[in-house]
Design a protein around this motif. Structure first.
Motif, mmCIF file in Angstrom:
data_model
loop_
_atom_site.group_PDB
_atom_site.id
_atom_site.type_symbol
_atom_site.label_atom_id
_atom_site.label_comp_id
_atom_site.label_asym_id
_atom_site.label_seq_id
_atom_site.Cartn_x
_atom_site.Cartn_y
_atom_site.Cartn_z
ATOM 1 N N LYS A 11 79.696 -4.462 46.975
ATOM 2 C CA LYS A 11 79.904 -5.892 47.200
ATOM 3 C C LYS A 11 80.606 -6.536 46.001
ATOM 4 O O LYS A 11 81.522 -7.350 46.170
ATOM 5 C CB LYS A 11 78.567 -6.587 47.457
ATOM 6 C CG LYS A 11 77.878 -6.198 48.758
ATOM 7 C CD LYS A 11 76.536 -6.887 48.882
ATOM 8 C CE LYS A 11 75.904 -6.696 50.254
ATOM 9 N NZ LYS A 11 75.508 -5.301 50.523
ATOM 10 N N ASP A 37 81.440 -20.412 50.180
ATOM 11 C CA ASP A 37 80.083 -20.204 50.674
ATOM 12 C C ASP A 37 79.854 -18.732 51.006
ATOM 13 O O ASP A 37 78.750 -18.201 50.807
ATOM 14 C CB ASP A 37 79.835 -21.038 51.938
ATOM 15 C CG ASP A 37 79.900 -22.533 51.697
ATOM 16 O OD1 ASP A 37 79.605 -22.970 50.578
ATOM 17 O OD2 ASP A 37 80.271 -23.265 52.646
ATOM 18 N N THR A 38 80.886 -18.090 51.512
ATOM 19 C CA THR A 38 80.783 -16.680 51.873
ATOM 20 C C THR A 38 80.672 -15.819 50.627
ATOM 21 O O THR A 38 79.842 -14.903 50.555
ATOM 22 C CB THR A 38 82.016 -16.270 52.706
ATOM 23 O OG1 THR A 38 82.203 -17.216 53.767
ATOM 24 C CG2 THR A 38 81.844 -14.891 53.311
ATOM 25 N N SER A 73 73.319 -10.992 52.209
ATOM 26 C CA SER A 73 74.011 -10.669 53.455
ATOM 27 C C SER A 73 75.210 -9.763 53.239
ATOM 28 O O SER A 73 76.201 -10.157 52.625
ATOM 29 C CB SER A 73 74.482 -11.969 54.135
ATOM 30 O OG SER A 73 75.373 -11.692 55.201
ATOM 31 N N MET A 118 77.229 -16.081 49.235
ATOM 32 C CA MET A 118 76.184 -15.764 50.209
ATOM 33 C C MET A 118 75.367 -16.991 50.580
ATOM 34 O O MET A 118 74.138 -16.944 50.692
ATOM 35 C CB MET A 118 75.273 -14.638 49.704
ATOM 36 C CG MET A 118 75.960 -13.303 49.578
ATOM 37 S SD MET A 118 74.805 -11.939 49.365
ATOM 38 C CE MET A 118 75.939 -10.560 49.126
ATOM 39 N N HIS A 172 79.537 -12.889 44.477
ATOM 40 C CA HIS A 172 79.242 -11.480 44.724
ATOM 41 C C HIS A 172 78.840 -10.715 43.470
ATOM 42 O O HIS A 172 78.988 -9.497 43.403
ATOM 43 C CB HIS A 172 80.411 -10.809 45.449
ATOM 44 C CG HIS A 172 80.254 -10.795 46.948
ATOM 45 N ND1 HIS A 172 79.866 -11.897 47.653
ATOM 46 C CD2 HIS A 172 80.427 -9.802 47.862
ATOM 47 C CE1 HIS A 172 79.808 -11.596 48.943
ATOM 48 N NE2 HIS A 172 80.129 -10.337 49.093
ATOM 49 N N LEU A 182 86.106 -20.863 56.523
ATOM 50 C CA LEU A 182 85.970 -19.452 56.858
ATOM 51 C C LEU A 182 86.454 -19.149 58.269
ATOM 52 O O LEU A 182 87.240 -18.216 58.484
ATOM 53 C CB LEU A 182 84.506 -19.027 56.709
ATOM 54 C CG LEU A 182 84.176 -17.613 57.183
ATOM 55 C CD1 LEU A 182 84.852 -16.574 56.299
ATOM 56 C CD2 LEU A 182 82.665 -17.401 57.208
ATOM 57 N N THR A 202 78.524 -11.190 54.839
ATOM 58 C CA THR A 202 79.492 -11.977 54.074
ATOM 59 C C THR A 202 80.574 -11.073 53.501
ATOM 60 O O THR A 202 81.761 -11.406 53.519
ATOM 61 C CB THR A 202 78.805 -12.753 52.933
ATOM 62 O OG1 THR A 202 78.233 -11.834 52.002
ATOM 63 C CG2 THR A 202 77.732 -13.684 53.457
ATOM 64 N N THR A 203 80.169 -9.916 52.990
ATOM 65 C CA THR A 203 81.123 -8.995 52.375
ATOM 66 C C THR A 203 82.061 -8.406 53.408
ATOM 67 O O THR A 203 83.253 -8.199 53.148
ATOM 68 C CB THR A 203 80.381 -7.876 51.633
ATOM 69 O OG1 THR A 203 79.241 -8.409 50.966
ATOM 70 C CG2 THR A 203 81.293 -7.201 50.629
ATOM 71 N N MET A 232 76.315 -19.010 53.435
ATOM 72 C CA MET A 232 76.909 -19.439 54.691
ATOM 73 C C MET A 232 75.967 -20.334 55.497
ATOM 74 O O MET A 232 76.415 -21.134 56.305
ATOM 75 C CB MET A 232 77.312 -18.227 55.534
ATOM 76 C CG MET A 232 78.521 -17.476 55.015
ATOM 77 S SD MET A 232 78.879 -15.979 55.981
ATOM 78 C CE MET A 232 79.094 -16.654 57.637
#
Length: 348
Positions: free
Chosen positions: A86, A131-132, A183, A135, A284, A109, A186-187, A137
């Motif tokens: 990640k 946000d993604t 999550s 993490m 990340h 997104l 997200t990656t 979202m």
């Protein structure tokens, strides 16, 4: 766990003394032989271009959940990074962003996936790429179950007919940007955005723009049944090559005089976005509880995988282990750092 993490933060923020590489490696080997570091596969410690410890062990291993049996690990052995993948994907997003291949962190997104316009709602339209990356979202996701359980959200994503629809269609349960949920989905979305923007699979982009410039010749990025490389957990590298990535990050994105990742992106990645008590989380990357900038940043992976980086000290620690799906696997890399690396380096 909190006490150990706080101790590591304090020690890695302090000064460093010159270690005896043979002594530190010997201490780790002795501890392993005494059964104190069960499941450990490799430890590599580098500081400002010098190897302070490098030691490998025998042990049972896996390749993305598939048993490999007993292995004699060594400098050239490819090893699962699991979720350290990640953090590497986060670096790749920054590279793609600097090349103008992907949208910025404030971009919506869902707009990057126009084929899923039917999923648009007021709440989903507010989710940004930032946000993604952090993490946050705000969508439902649960990776607390073992990764052998199909109800685990990441495994369910891998089993889904369309992984991206699966991630994007999850119910929104919190305002985007306000609630952190671990999550792998997200990656996966970030990996897709990179691949689409670059016009090539994620692993090819990684080879051209990260691995080749770092002199990393051998790697594997395992794909799911749909043939898409698993951005969240599929990368396999040798300990030495993962350390090269860590050293590049510690040097503000520069490797052998070449800017691989922009210093600005690394600063953004190491900016706390979520407070997790005691740790913090950036783009990340896991961040130390203290320090501005954080005293260390790290990638964590299932089974005891760890890439810890202290940019101020130029210190990189790589730990590989085989305690997959063990809820206490985090204790092993922390023991390596706190009980062996820290004392050997004279950190206080």
């Amino acid at each position: 766990m909190l006490k150990c993490l706080a101790f590591m933060s304090a020690t890695l923020a302090a000064g460093i003394a010159q270690a005896d590489p043979a002594a530190l490696s010997g201490e780790l080997q002795h501890a392993f032989d005494q059964g104190k570091l069960d499941g450990l596969h490799a430890v590599l410690v580098r500081q400002n271009g010098e190897t302070l410890a490098e030691v490998y062990f025998e042990g049972r291993d896996e390749r993305w959940g598939q048993p490999l049996g007993p292995r004699s690990h060594g400098p050239d052995t490819l090893h699962d990074l699991r979720s350290v993948s990640k953090s590497v994907t986060g670096l790749l997003y920054g590279i793609a962003l600097d090349k103008g291949l992907v949208a910025g962190t404030d971009s919506a997104l869902l707009a990057q996936f126009p084929e899923y316009a039917d999923l648009a709602t007021t709440e989903r339209n507010r989710i940004t790429i930032g946000d993604t990356l952090s993490m946050q979202m705000g969508t439902q996701w649960d990776e607390t179950l073992p990764y052998t359980d199909p109800r685990n959200s990441e495994i369910a994503m891998e089993l889904a007919e369309d992984r991206y629809r699966y991630v994007l269609e999850q119910p929104v349960v919190a305002d985007p940007g306000t609630a952190w949920t671990y999550s792998g989905g997200t990656t996966a979305l970030l990996g897709a955005i990179i691949a689409r923007g670059a016009g090539m699979p994620l692993d090819q982009f990684a080879r051209l723009h990260l691995f080749d410039p770092l002199g990393i010749d051998e790697f594997e990025w395992i794909a799911g049944d749909d043939g898409i490389p698993s951005a969240a957990s599929g990368l396999r590298l040798s300990a030495r090559d993962l350390a090269r990535i860590g050293e590049m990050v510690a040097a503000r994105g520069i490797y052998e005089g070449q800017q691989i990742v922009s210093a600005d992106w690394l600063q953004q990645s190491a900016t706390p976005r979520a407070q997790l008590d005691p740790l913090r989380y950036g783009y990340h990357w896991w961040l130390s509880p203290i320090g501005d900038p954080p005293s260390w940043i790290a990638g964590f992976g299932n089974g005891g995988q760890r890439l810890s980086i202290s940019p101020r000290l130029g210190l990189v620690v790589v730990v590989y282990a085989g305690r997959y799906n063990d809820r206490l696997a985090w204790e092993l890399p922390l023991a390596v750092v706190n009980d062996y690396v820290v004392p050997a380096l004279g950190l206080r």
